[in-house]
Design an enzyme around this catalytic site. Structure first.
Site, short mmCIF file in Angstrom:
data_model
loop_
_atom_site.label_atom_id
_atom_site.label_comp_id
_atom_site.label_asym_id
_atom_site.label_seq_id
_atom_site.Cartn_x
_atom_site.Cartn_y
_atom_site.Cartn_z
N GLY A 10 -29.79 -57.64 38.03
CA GLY A 10 -30.37 -57.08 39.25
C GLY A 10 -29.96 -55.62 39.39
CB THR A 125 -22.78 -57.40 41.04
OG1 THR A 125 -23.28 -58.24 42.07
CG2 THR A 125 -21.27 -57.59 40.97
CG ASP A 127 -24.07 -60.72 44.75
OD1 ASP A 127 -24.76 -60.11 45.57
OD2 ASP A 127 -24.48 -61.69 44.09
CD GLU A 221 -28.85 -64.58 47.88
OE1 GLU A 221 -30.07 -64.43 47.99
OE2 GLU A 221 -28.18 -64.05 46.97
CB VAL A 272 -33.77 -53.91 52.52
CG1 VAL A 272 -33.16 -52.78 53.32
CG2 VAL A 272 -35.24 -54.04 52.82
O1 F6P Z 1 -26.77 -60.60 41.71
C1 F6P Z 1 -27.26 -59.70 42.62
C2 F6P Z 1 -28.34 -60.32 43.48
O2 F6P Z 1 -28.85 -59.32 44.32
C3 F6P Z 1 -27.91 -61.55 44.27
O3 F6P Z 1 -27.25 -61.24 45.46
C4 F6P Z 1 -29.24 -62.24 44.48
O4 F6P Z 1 -29.08 -63.62 44.66
C5 F6P Z 1 -29.97 -61.96 43.23
O5 F6P Z 1 -29.42 -60.78 42.68
C6 F6P Z 1 -31.46 -61.80 43.41
O6 F6P Z 1 -32.04 -61.63 42.18
P1 F6P Z 1 -33.56 -61.20 41.94
O7 F6P Z 1 -33.69 -59.76 42.30
O8 F6P Z 1 -33.78 -61.44 40.49
O9 F6P Z 1 -34.40 -62.06 42.83
#
Ligand code: F6P
EC number: 2.7.1.90
Length: 341
Positions: A10, A125, A127, A221, A272
């Protein structure tokens, strides 16, 4: 020396700042040449490249996203993938790789290192769940965006005497929820590390209304109720075996409204949180990571990842960063709970 650079997984604010620092120091101080690989591991797997020189990295420091593109391609799952990457690197005259990514991208880097690829990792990340580094860049930007959203939601929640639920990213770790929730004065923060009790959540919500204030519930989430699991968007898995999460905020709104009779609304912040310009702090961390990553290349310290420990940038084994995730310690979560309700 010819060095390949790629960004995988991501995207995340600060990726361009890393690329810029790697290239600028690599060219100016070490006289290296660079090859930009497109779209994460798909680049080396399929030989997809772009020019990466000092001119190419001008002006990209404040830009979100990644000039190299990204993907969740997993070359380990592709038959002969490792051999194809090694062949493509040899054909392009690439001696070493700087891989910028999270647990998946760096997991691949770890595997390639055991197959003899000269690779250095940079952790990214939003996260903030990579082990062995105090922070990853992108996290501060995501927290800043989420906090601003919470600040704005307070006033509309109060005007309408409503419960406002804010769903933030965080698949396995509740760092974004915890930091933005605390910074934004949330009434309740729910994280994946501890399953929530809906009755307790409703009690906190009602106590906030008693003090004539409207509650804000911040939820990761990946959070789940005591009696259930996380909510998936669908059953599909990506090439690293990850599900897509989403929907916990809406489920909470329905449950809270049903149980308390208070009108509830959900805001899902989604991507966002990952878009746009990085905060100064993320630019600073990303730049330092880049400068130290190219030093690691110069030192031939393969199979390492640069990491922030205290105020120092250190090198740790790539494998140690990805074997276990850095989740929110429960005592830190307990500390925040004093302010719930
Ligand atoms: O790992 C980073 C992240 O933004 C997570 O928080 C999220 O669950 C995931 O990527 C979303 O991934 P994608 O952009 O592939 O839907």
């Amino acid at each position: 020396m010819r060095v390949g650079v790629l960004t995988g997984g991501g995207d995340c604010p600060g990726l361009n700042a890393v690329i810029r620092a790697v290239v600028r120091k690599g060219v100016q101080q070490y006289g290296y040449e660079f090859v930009g690989f497109r779209d994460g591991w798909r680049g080396p797997l399929e030989g997809l490249t772009r020019t990466l020189d000092v001119k190419a990295v001008r002006g990209i420091l404040p830009r979100g996203g990644t000039i190299l593109g990204s993907s969740r391609t997993n070359p380990i799952k592709v038959e002969g993938g490792v051999e194809r990457i090694k062949e493509n690197l040899a054909n392009l005259g690439v001696d070493a790789l700087v891989a910028i990514g999270g647990e998946d991208t760096l997991g691949v880097a770890t595997a390639l290192h055991t197959h003899g690829v000269q690779v250095v990792g940079v952790p990214k990340t939003i996260d903030n769940d990579l082990n062995n580094t105090d922070y990853t860049f992108g996290f501060d930007t995501a927290v800043t965006i989420a906090t601003e959203a919470i600040d704005r939601l307070h006033t509309t929640a109060e005007s309408h005497h409503r419960v406002l639920i804010v769903e933030v990213m965080g698949r396995h770790a509740g760092w974004i929820a915890l930091h933005s929730g605390m910074a934004g004065g949330a009434n309740v923060i729910l994280i994946p590390e501890e399953k929530y009790d809906i009755e307790q959540v409703c009690a906190w919500v009602e106590s906030r209304f008693k003090s004539e204030y409207a509650p804000i519930v911040v939820v990761s989430e990946g959070a789940a109720p005591k009696e259930g699991d996380e909510i998936l968007v669908n059953q599909e898995l990506d090439s690293f075996g990850h599900v897509r999460l989403g929907g916990v905020g809406e489920r909470l709104a329905q449950e809270i409204e049903k149980r308390t009779g208070k009108e509830s609304r959900t805001t899902v912040l989604g991507h966002v949180q990952r878009g746009g310009t990085p905060t100064p702090r993320d630019r600073w961390l990303a730049t330092r990571f880049g400068l130290h990553a190219i030093d690691a290349v110069h030192a031939g310290d393969w199979g390492k990842m640069v990491a922030l420990q205290g105020t120092d940038i250190v090198r740790v084994p790539l494998s140690s960063a990805t074997t276990e995730l850095k989740t929110v310690p429960l005592d830190l979560y307990e500390e925040a709970k004093v302010l719930f309700g």
